[in-house]
Design an enzyme around this catalytic site. Structure first.
Site, PDB file in Angstrom:
ATOM      1  N   GLN A 103       4.294  -9.184  -2.269  1.00 22.24           N
ATOM      2  CA  GLN A 103       3.021  -8.889  -2.920  1.00 22.24           C
ATOM      3  C   GLN A 103       3.186  -8.235  -4.294  1.00 22.24           C
ATOM      4  O   GLN A 103       2.198  -7.855  -4.908  1.00 22.24           O
ATOM      5  CB  GLN A 103       2.124  -8.041  -2.011  1.00 22.24           C
ATOM      6  CG  GLN A 103       2.569  -6.604  -1.795  1.00 22.24           C
ATOM      7  CD  GLN A 103       1.753  -5.926  -0.703  1.00 22.24           C
ATOM      8  OE1 GLN A 103       1.880  -6.245   0.483  1.00 22.24           O
ATOM      9  NE2 GLN A 103       0.895  -4.989  -1.075  1.00 22.24           N
ATOM     10  N   GLY A 117      -4.541  10.067   2.826  1.00 22.99           N
ATOM     11  CA  GLY A 117      -5.385   8.900   3.080  1.00 22.99           C
ATOM     12  C   GLY A 117      -4.848   8.093   4.257  1.00 22.99           C
ATOM     13  O   GLY A 117      -5.607   7.670   5.136  1.00 22.99           O
ATOM     14  N   HIS A 118      -3.531   7.860   4.266  1.00 27.17           N
ATOM     15  CA  HIS A 118      -2.932   7.125   5.398  1.00 27.17           C
ATOM     16  C   HIS A 118      -3.107   7.906   6.701  1.00 27.17           C
ATOM     17  O   HIS A 118      -3.381   7.333   7.758  1.00 27.17           O
ATOM     18  CB  HIS A 118      -1.429   6.923   5.174  1.00 27.17           C
ATOM     19  CG  HIS A 118      -1.086   6.056   4.012  1.00 27.17           C
ATOM     20  ND1 HIS A 118      -0.467   6.538   2.883  1.00 27.17           N
ATOM     21  CD2 HIS A 118      -1.271   4.730   3.813  1.00 27.17           C
ATOM     22  CE1 HIS A 118      -0.273   5.543   2.028  1.00 27.17           C
ATOM     23  NE2 HIS A 118      -0.747   4.443   2.562  1.00 27.17           N
ATOM     24  N   SER A 164      -0.436   6.122  -3.281  1.00 23.30           N
ATOM     25  CA  SER A 164       0.996   6.401  -3.447  1.00 23.30           C
ATOM     26  C   SER A 164       1.386   6.374  -4.921  1.00 23.30           C
ATOM     27  O   SER A 164       2.330   7.040  -5.340  1.00 23.30           O
ATOM     28  CB  SER A 164       1.827   5.372  -2.680  1.00 23.30           C
ATOM     29  OG  SER A 164       1.488   5.420  -1.315  1.00 23.30           O
ATOM     30  N   GLN A 222      -8.631  -6.212  -1.063  1.00 21.34           N
ATOM     31  CA  GLN A 222      -7.699  -6.456   0.047  1.00 21.34           C
ATOM     32  C   GLN A 222      -8.465  -6.486   1.376  1.00 21.34           C
ATOM     33  O   GLN A 222      -8.209  -7.336   2.239  1.00 21.34           O
ATOM     34  CB  GLN A 222      -6.629  -5.362   0.058  1.00 21.34           C
ATOM     35  CG  GLN A 222      -5.761  -5.349   1.299  1.00 21.34           C
ATOM     36  CD  GLN A 222      -4.576  -4.417   1.164  1.00 21.34           C
ATOM     37  OE1 GLN A 222      -3.615  -4.727   0.481  1.00 21.34           O
ATOM     38  NE2 GLN A 222      -4.614  -3.262   1.813  1.00 21.34           N
ATOM     39  N   LEU A 240       3.593   7.999   2.675  1.00 22.08           N
ATOM     40  CA  LEU A 240       2.288   8.305   3.257  1.00 22.08           C
ATOM     41  C   LEU A 240       1.650   9.547   2.633  1.00 22.08           C
ATOM     42  O   LEU A 240       2.329  10.531   2.363  1.00 22.08           O
ATOM     43  CB  LEU A 240       2.438   8.500   4.767  1.00 22.08           C
ATOM     44  CG  LEU A 240       3.061   7.322   5.524  1.00 22.08           C
ATOM     45  CD1 LEU A 240       3.085   7.599   7.016  1.00 22.08           C
ATOM     46  CD2 LEU A 240       2.336   6.011   5.230  1.00 22.08           C
ATOM     47  N   HIS A 241       0.354   9.451   2.398  1.00 25.25           N
ATOM     48  CA  HIS A 241      -0.418  10.600   1.901  1.00 25.25           C
ATOM     49  C   HIS A 241      -1.573  10.846   2.856  1.00 25.25           C
ATOM     50  O   HIS A 241      -1.700  10.147   3.882  1.00 25.25           O
ATOM     51  CB  HIS A 241      -0.891  10.358   0.456  1.00 25.25           C
ATOM     52  CG  HIS A 241      -1.576   9.031   0.274  1.00 25.25           C
ATOM     53  ND1 HIS A 241      -2.777   8.725   0.871  1.00 25.25           N
ATOM     54  CD2 HIS A 241      -1.215   7.921  -0.413  1.00 25.25           C
ATOM     55  CE1 HIS A 241      -3.143   7.512   0.549  1.00 25.25           C
ATOM     56  NE2 HIS A 241      -2.202   6.975  -0.218  1.00 25.25           N
TER      57      HIS A 241
HETATM   58  O1  PAF Z   1      -2.352  -1.614   1.485  1.00 23.48           O
HETATM   59  C1  PAF Z   1      -1.122  -1.663   1.635  1.00 23.48           C
HETATM   60  O2  PAF Z   1      -0.432  -0.653   1.690  1.00 23.48           O
HETATM   61  C2  PAF Z   1      -0.449  -3.030   1.716  1.00 23.48           C
HETATM   62  O3  PAF Z   1      -1.065  -3.949   0.896  1.00 23.48           O
HETATM   63  C3  PAF Z   1      -0.338  -3.557   3.151  1.00 23.48           C
HETATM   64  C4  PAF Z   1      -1.716  -3.816   3.743  1.00 23.48           C
HETATM   65  C5  PAF Z   1       0.414  -2.578   4.020  1.00 23.48           C
HETATM   66  C6  PAF Z   1       0.421  -4.888   3.162  1.00 23.48           C
HETATM   67  O4  PAF Z   1       1.703  -4.740   2.660  1.00 23.48           O
END
Ligand code: PAF
Length: 276
Positions: free
Chosen positions: A57, A32-33, A182, A149, A29-30
């Site tokens: 993914q 932004g999160h 990240s 996304q 986490l940074h």
């Molecule tokens: O944006 C992200 O960090 C990822 O794509 C997510 C939405 C957590 C799905 O794994």
């Protein structure tokens, strides 16, 4: 703050909450999160952050194995930000059997990022649908840095009637303009100095659009050239309409400039909305 690893414990913990805000993440986490968590805090009584590095993914030659896993630090940051629950399932919880049922969104999942990273958005949409079913939040927040996304997930929520409100938050940037990610931690000191050039290139394209230029292909080509001449390896710089990321038709006013480029071995993405 509670750290929870399995679904029954999560359900039991959240059963007594009447307003749940959700921030799905892959950890590391940074700021932004943390900004996403604080935004959710203002709209919900219980804030849940999930941390799961989603193998589905990542392409075969991508950075799944070296993706930073920093659970202890992440929990400390969440606790300091007033998060109520960190949900950190492992692969046996998320994928107890091979995930043969997946979410596919024709069209949008195959362009731009989807063209360079085949299968990426199938993995994102599938895990986010699973997470939404596990957490059952009233609202979930996503950062616009991952612009495509956001569009993919908004489509999914709409098409499957998922009972969640989506909040999309503006990209958080370092003082020099670099979008927080990240993956920035992979950059060498010299690359970190160069990295804001991606945002600067988007700004230059935006300036030209606002000045009235409408030869989009020329602006895109010049942007790619500008990056290449500085040593980047761009995958694309594309001017699209915001609603569906298709090529703009004459008269479309709400546009977004999206870019993805490699700096050394690190692939960065960024985007900038523009209303012409
Ligand atoms: O944006 C992200 O960090 C990822 O794509 C997510 C939405 C957590 C799905 O794994």
């Amino acid at each position: 703050m509670d750290l929870i690893h399995d679904i029954p414990a999560l359900r039991a913990r959240l059963a007594r909450e009447d307003s749940i805000g959700f921030v799905p993440t892959m950890g590391n986490l940074h700021d932004g999160h943390i900004a996403l968590a604080r935004l959710v805090r203002a709209h919900a009584t219980c804030v849940v952050v999930s941390i799961f590095v989603n193998r589905l993914q990542f392409g075969p030659n991508e950075d799944f194995d070296r993706y930073p896993r920093t659970l202890a630090d992440d929990c400390a940051r969440c606790e300091a930000a007033g998060v109520d629950v960190v949900f950190a399932p492992d692969e046996t919880v998320m994928y107890p059997a091979p995930q043969t049922t997946t979410v596919d969104l024709p069209d949008i999942q195959h362009i731009l990022e989807g063209q360079v990273r085949p299968g990426h958005f199938r993995g994102v949409a599938t895990v986010v649908l699973k997470l939404l079913n596990m957490v059952q939040p009233h609202l979930a927040v996503f950062g616009k840095k991952d612009y495509q996304q956001c569009r993919v997930l908004a489509n999914m929520v709409k098409q499957f009637d998922v009972p969640v409100e989506l909040l999309l938050m503006d990209t958080v940037r370092a003082d020099d303009g670099l979008a927080l990610s990240s993956r920035n931690r992979y950059l060498s000191a010299a690359e970190r100095k160069e990295a804001p050039a991606l945002f600067a290139t988007l700004n230059e394209a935006r300036r030209r659009l606002l000045a009235g230029e409408r030869e989009l292909a020329v602006i895109e080509r010049d942007s790619v050239f500008a990056l290449t001449s500085r040593g980047w390896k761009p995958d694309y710089v594309a001017i699209r309409r915001q609603s569906d990321l298709r090529e703009p038709a004459p008269g479309d006013r709400e546009l977004v400039i999206l870019a993805a480029a490699r700096l050394g071995s690190t692939r960065l993405i960024d985007n900038l909305e523009v209303k012409v």
